[in-house]
Design a protein around this motif. Structure first.
Motif, PDB file in Angstrom:
ATOM      1  N   SER A  73      -5.079  39.607  35.270  1.00 37.60           N
ATOM      2  CA  SER A  73      -4.348  39.927  34.324  1.00 37.60           C
ATOM      3  C   SER A  73      -3.053  39.051  33.712  1.00 37.60           C
ATOM      4  O   SER A  73      -2.328  38.637  34.791  1.00 37.60           O
ATOM      5  CB  SER A  73      -3.851  41.289  34.212  1.00 37.60           C
ATOM      6  N   VAL A  79      -2.420  46.358  37.825  1.00 38.17           N
ATOM      7  CA  VAL A  79      -3.373  45.582  37.097  1.00 38.17           C
ATOM      8  C   VAL A  79      -4.321  44.777  37.922  1.00 38.17           C
ATOM      9  O   VAL A  79      -4.014  44.456  39.035  1.00 38.17           O
ATOM     10  CB  VAL A  79      -2.634  44.669  35.840  1.00 38.17           C
ATOM     11  N   ASP A 134      -6.967  48.317  31.465  1.00 32.52           N
ATOM     12  CA  ASP A 134      -6.350  47.125  31.569  1.00 32.52           C
ATOM     13  C   ASP A 134      -5.308  47.397  32.599  1.00 32.52           C
ATOM     14  O   ASP A 134      -4.740  46.607  33.397  1.00 32.52           O
ATOM     15  CB  ASP A 134      -5.230  47.064  30.549  1.00 32.52           C
ATOM     16  N   PHE A 135      -5.042  48.817  33.249  1.00 36.92           N
ATOM     17  CA  PHE A 135      -4.244  49.254  34.213  1.00 36.92           C
ATOM     18  C   PHE A 135      -4.429  50.850  34.822  1.00 36.92           C
ATOM     19  O   PHE A 135      -5.262  51.325  34.090  1.00 36.92           O
ATOM     20  CB  PHE A 135      -2.755  49.121  33.812  1.00 36.92           C
TER      21      PHE A 135
END
Length: 330
Positions: A137, A133, A206-207
């Motif tokens: 984050s 991430v 997000d990832f």
């Protein structure tokens, strides 16, 4: 009648011995000219670098030049088929990869070759994936990420290089291992692994679960936070990042890039044995091992029979995963 059978059996044994002897003599002279190592992907990628590393490391032991030739196209199918159709004399070999030798045979029904249409010589290295991430984050570890996906299904997203690529299949394997629906996180496709990494760096997604090679510099630079590796043990380059099995996701270990040396079908066993011996020497070559690790891979020389078993297991794994996700390559 018994005499005839015995005589025929004896002739068969003599013929077999003669063939083996001829093969052994050919192997003694081999190689007497350059060997072409076909890379079924473009220059500069992980497969190409693995091939060139092998070629450089074998200059003093092979007795001939190992010439790397890139035959890219159709996700690795063009170069793979070229080697499948080549003469089995040991002068045309293939740098096989997970995409071309496992994922395509598992998920593409009209592929022009099968996974076992080759002579298996040896696995060379593993290229574990790392799920990351952005360093800003809120997800500090893998449990945090999984909890967020579970709480807000369909909200978080991840970058891939396409639905039938190892980047997407790795993230889907993670969701499956966490008992989450395949739609619990949303895939966003990019042109390649580098763009998929950039998407996390920029905050677009997000990832991602990507090759260590594409991520390591950013993790070391503090721009990305690594949550888990798909290796069976912690990686030398990321000693503080837990391996999948440590976190209860041991099935993720099957998701890894890899390089393997393959030949056309029907290569003489004496040539295979000769190459197996050469790879054992490579395994003791500090230059080769250092170069492999520098590229973010794990040296892993595997014998021919075990290589065939490994590839078979990989095809089965990706076939099962692809069917569960309703993924087919057309």
């Amino acid at each position: 009648m018994a005499w005839i059978v015995a005589r025929a059996a004896g002739a068969a044994v003599l013929a077999s011995a003669a063939c083996w002897g001829a093969g052994a003599r050919a192997a003694d002279k081999y190689p007497d000219r350059p060997i072409t190592l076909v890379v079924p992907f473009s220059a500069g990628g992980d497969a190409d670098l693995a091939a060139r590393n092998l070629a450089a490391s074998m200059r003093d032991t092979l007795g001939a030049t190992l010439v790397v030739a890139n035959r890219a196209g159709a996700n690795g199918a063009i170069g793979s088929k070229f080697v499948r159709d080549a003469a089995p004399d040991g002068y045309t070999l293939l740098l096989g990869r997970v995409g071309s030798q496992a994922i395509l045979p598992a998920l593409q029904a009209d592929l022009t070759y099968k996974w076992d249409d080759f002579t298996f010589i040896g696995v060379l290295e593993l290229n574990p994936l790392v799920c990351v991430v952005n360093s800003k984050s809120p997800y500090r570890n893998l449990d945090d990420l999984i909890a967020a996906i579970k709480t807000n299904p369909g909200t978080l997203n991840y970058s891939t290089s396409g639905p039938a690529t190892v980047l997407n299949l790795a993230s889907q394997a993670l969701l499956k291992s966490a008992h989450l629906a395949r739609t619990a996180a949303v895939p966003v496709a990019y042109k390649g692994g580098n763009e998929a990494t950039t998407a996390v760096l920029s905050g677009e997604v997000d990832f991602t679960c990507n090759n260590l090679t594409s991520l390591l510099g950013h993790v070391r630079g503090g721009k990305l936070r690594a949550l888990v590796t798909t290796s069976s043990e912690r990686l030398k380059d990321l000693p503080d990042v837990p391996a999948a099995s440590e976190l209860g996701h041991s099935k993720l270990e099957a998701v890894s890039g890899w390089s393997a040396l393959l030949g056309p079908p029907g290569m003489d066993k004496t040539l295979v044995e000769k190459w197996a011996g050469l790879l054992r020497q490579v395994d003791r070559n500090t230059q080769w091992r250092t170069a492999v690790e520098t590229l973010g891979s794990v040296p892993r020389i595997v014998e021919p029979a075990a290589t065939a078993d490994f590839v078979k297991d990989q095809v089965g794994f990706y076939g099962d995963l692809g069917r569960s996700l309703d993924i087919q390559i057309k």
